[in-house]
Design an enzyme around this catalytic site. Sequence first.
Site, PDB file in Angstrom:
ATOM      1  N   GLY A 136       0.816  -1.218   0.000  1.00  0.00           N
ATOM      2  CA  GLY A 136       0.000   0.000   0.000  1.00  0.00           C
ATOM      3  C   GLY A 136       0.847   1.263   0.000  1.00  0.00           C
ATOM      4  NE  ARG A 174      -5.238   6.151  14.264  1.00  0.00           N
ATOM      5  CZ  ARG A 174      -5.615   6.496  13.049  1.00  0.00           C
ATOM      6  NH1 ARG A 174      -6.754   7.149  12.869  1.00  0.00           N
ATOM      7  NH2 ARG A 174      -4.860   6.197  12.016  1.00  0.00           N
ATOM      8  CB  CYS A 193      -2.254  11.557   8.100  1.00  0.00           C
ATOM      9  SG  CYS A 193      -3.885  11.427   7.344  1.00  0.00           S
ATOM     10  CD  GLN A 243      -7.441  15.644   5.933  1.00  0.00           C
ATOM     11  OE1 GLN A 243      -8.316  16.043   6.694  1.00  0.00           O
ATOM     12  NE2 GLN A 243      -7.041  14.385   5.927  1.00  0.00           N
ATOM     13  N   GLY A 296      -3.823  10.280   1.127  1.00  0.00           N
ATOM     14  CA  GLY A 296      -4.380   9.798   2.389  1.00  0.00           C
ATOM     15  C   GLY A 296      -5.442   8.732   2.180  1.00  0.00           C
ATOM     16  NE  ARG A 347      -9.253  12.525   0.745  1.00  0.00           N
ATOM     17  CZ  ARG A 347      -8.548  11.903   1.684  1.00  0.00           C
ATOM     18  NH1 ARG A 347      -7.330  12.307   2.001  1.00  0.00           N
ATOM     19  NH2 ARG A 347      -9.075  10.889   2.348  1.00  0.00           N
ATOM     20  CG  HIS A 392      -3.052  15.740   4.996  1.00  0.00           C
ATOM     21  ND1 HIS A 392      -3.358  15.341   3.721  1.00  0.00           N
ATOM     22  CD2 HIS A 392      -3.351  14.699   5.806  1.00  0.00           C
ATOM     23  CE1 HIS A 392      -3.826  14.096   3.759  1.00  0.00           C
ATOM     24  NE2 HIS A 392      -3.815  13.681   5.005  1.00  0.00           N
ATOM     25  CG  ASN A 438      -0.560  12.704   3.016  1.00  0.00           C
ATOM     26  OD1 ASN A 438       0.184  13.325   2.252  1.00  0.00           O
ATOM     27  ND2 ASN A 438      -1.398  11.768   2.608  1.00  0.00           N
TER      28      ASN A 438
END
Lengths: 348, 348
Positions: free
Chosen positions: B16, B103, B132, B159, B163, B245, B252, B326
Amino acid sequence: MGNKAAFNIAIVGATGAVGQKIIQLLEKRNLPINQLRLLSSKRSAGKRLFFNNQEITVEEATPESFADVDIALFSAGGSVSKKLAPEAVKHGTVVIDNTSAFRLDENVPLVVPEVNEEDLQSHNGIIANPNCSTIQMVAALKPIQEAFGLTRVIVSTYQAVSGAGNEACSELEEQTKQYMNGEELTSELLPVKGDSKHLPIAFNALPQIDVFQDNGYTFEEMKMINESKKILHDEKLQVAATCVRLPLFTSHAESVYAEVGQNNLQVADIWKVLDGADGVTLEDDPETQTYPTPLSATDKEDVFAGRVRKDLDNDNGFHFWVVSDNLIKGAALNTIQIAERLIHHKWL
Amino acid sequence: MGNKAAFNIAIVGATGAVGQKIIQLLEKRNLPINQLRLLSSKRSAGKRLFFNNQEITVEEATPESFADVDIALFSAGGSVSKKLAPEAVKHGTVVIDNTSAFRLDENVPLVVPEVNEEDLQSHNGIIANPNCSTIQMVAALKPIQEAFGLTRVIVSTYQAVSGAGNEACSELEEQTKQYMNGEELTSELLPVKGDSKHLPIAFNALPQIDVFQDNGYTFEEMKMINESKKILHDEKLQVAATCVRLPLFTSHAESVYAEVGQNNLQVADIWKVLDGADGVTLEDDPETQTYPTPLSATDKEDVFAGRVRKDLDNDNGFHFWVVSDNLIKGAALNTIQIAERLIHHKWL
């Protein structure tokens, strides 16, 4: 002049991005025009443009250009307005000026018709059209202010290159091609024509629109701050702005935080006042991913609002997203609407 | 494990956008690696990637993949982390997870080393890497919080498409070509893969990153809000976010408004604490049009701050602009820095 059936209109800056949009919109709208005169700098004079299938030769704008002109729409930069608008007024012409030259002048009304049409009444020959990013924000803030009061605004903008004119659009197009071809980007205009440094806009974001002021804010940011207070008739309104140029051709977007004068309001209360507001279309439904974007707002006349959310910590705070075509409502349309209202109310 | 000279490292999601950036950065940095294992979904298994000029075949990630692995860096999406991270922990592997899966878990430290390195000490096998957009903001906010206190933050983001992964970059590239050729834009991925509606990103701005929550905020916005409070150790910190976005490939940017705990501060006071801060580079001089942009920050490790201005109405309010790559500090680098600090402190 108020009882005339049709008017002589002049466009100063007829070959520019806003001037061309004004010509397009005049063809669609009902302003009663006797004669349309297209004026420009010496450099562009002689070009031929079409209005309602009629060819018109662009003439150089001079102090004498306004002799028979009832209404002059100025979009040729601040220095041209400063020089020629007072000359036009001497001829009895009413000037609607799209530059920042007179916006903060106490004797000049600064008008978004949906917001403060009544200010037109006190004009002294010159009426100022606000900055594009200001117009769309105050159009959305006004119904909120009227219904609930308004104490504070913090805005971050997402602005299109067409706000910097046709040349800036060409620069974005050229740089985009260069980037896609793996070539180095050549920057000659943005962020600000005439400023000393130029930076690439393609696939980038430039946190500078117009030149820096002594306080660290850009002139664009100070325009939003000062013009909003004047248009909303509240010198105590707290306004803060961060203005950013983006690689979009048309339509500005704005992330707006507003604190209102009432507690216990919900998103539905904000929706209700925005939905019914003159010139505003509400596009807001998270369930169906409905919100306005620059592409969806382009070529449309309204100011579009969406993404209304209540602040999670402050009961009187709301966040929302405002988008509008910067060349239409942000410039050409608002200018024409001012002319229409002046004629309608016989306030010429 | 703390006294080992070199470690077996696994990257889950090696093919990725973030996985590839981790491989690149591991080549540049000093993490003592005994063996590097590249893991992926079944679909990408069998691909060959290079690390330090050595070819490594990507293997399918399974619960058994972690038998000899000391540290596993996960960047393969939340569902993969939820399934495989606990399996890795059973093998004694320390997981550094780049997804949102853990998280907000009370038992999982959420760490930006420059900000809250000490939280690593209490880990139970899993450490979460923040979002990010959160990482770069808290890196700039921490020195301000430490020096002056911090009570409130309002952020609007700008952004990049990377991302959303390599596919999103391809979509922007494809749509850009379509736009330049005057073709219709085909949208199949953004704003959110798997959400029901897809909208064009080229020459546009999409005020949706990740899916909508019941409160009208997007998941990306709630990540910034909740993660910032956890990392900065202040549940009462007021945080509001609008995430957008943009048609940029990398880095970003953020327009940040912060209210601090002291009065009478000036821009120079904020400059001073940002300038000396670990991982932060101050680029701020209006006179020379100096400020960071996404293109200027790309491929760099630091968080860049500029455009610091004092709010014109609130003595304790400051506006600034934060930019960072980012994929580097926003993802791969922060993940690797966590591993480096764990090894340095013998906290594995």
